[in-house]
Motif scaffolding. Sequence first.
Motif, mmCIF file in Angstrom:
data_model
loop_
_atom_site.group_PDB
_atom_site.id
_atom_site.type_symbol
_atom_site.label_atom_id
_atom_site.label_comp_id
_atom_site.label_asym_id
_atom_site.label_seq_id
_atom_site.Cartn_x
_atom_site.Cartn_y
_atom_site.Cartn_z
ATOM 1 N N GLN A 15 0.826 -1.198 0.000
ATOM 2 C CA GLN A 15 0.000 0.000 0.000
ATOM 3 C C GLN A 15 0.864 1.253 0.000
ATOM 4 N N ALA A 17 0.610 5.171 1.595
ATOM 5 C CA ALA A 17 -0.147 5.928 2.580
ATOM 6 C C ALA A 17 0.465 7.306 2.731
ATOM 7 N N VAL A 23 -3.588 3.458 8.651
ATOM 8 C CA VAL A 23 -3.393 2.421 7.647
ATOM 9 C C VAL A 23 -3.890 1.105 8.219
ATOM 10 N N THR A 61 -4.229 -2.039 12.642
ATOM 11 C CA THR A 61 -4.078 -0.689 12.100
ATOM 12 C C THR A 61 -2.879 -0.015 12.752
ATOM 13 N N ALA A 64 0.236 6.152 10.163
ATOM 14 C CA ALA A 64 1.449 6.412 9.402
ATOM 15 C C ALA A 64 2.170 7.595 10.040
ATOM 16 N N ILE A 93 4.384 -1.000 3.188
ATOM 17 C CA ILE A 93 3.571 0.209 3.128
ATOM 18 C C ILE A 93 4.515 1.376 2.859
#
Length: 115
Positions: A15, A17, A23, A61, A64, A93
């Motif tokens: 991902q 972010a 996230v 979770t 970030a 991420i």
Amino acid sequence: KIENIPPKAEAGRNQKASANTEVTLDGTKSSDEDGNLVSYKWEQTDGPKVDIKDSDQAKATFNAPSLSEDSKLVFKLTVIDEQDASDSDDVAIEVKSDSEPESNEVESSTESESN
């Protein structure tokens, strides 16, 4: 004795972010063909340290971090089935830096002198 089929960890897609956003690490696609997953464990293996919430759940979770440069955070999901077989999978991420010019927080490091 039937041989146990080990589980399959699936840490989700990599991902991107933005800084200061929440996230979600999604391991819900992890599976065990012949039984149940009894344990999930998310841990961070690389990048600036973050605090993982619900690290023992299929979905975890973290927030970030606010960073001065783009960074890659790597997380490892380990799943264990009821026969104690385990599997791991990594997800990366990419966190974009917080590069707004007005966030010059250099001065805030001098708080110690306000006694």
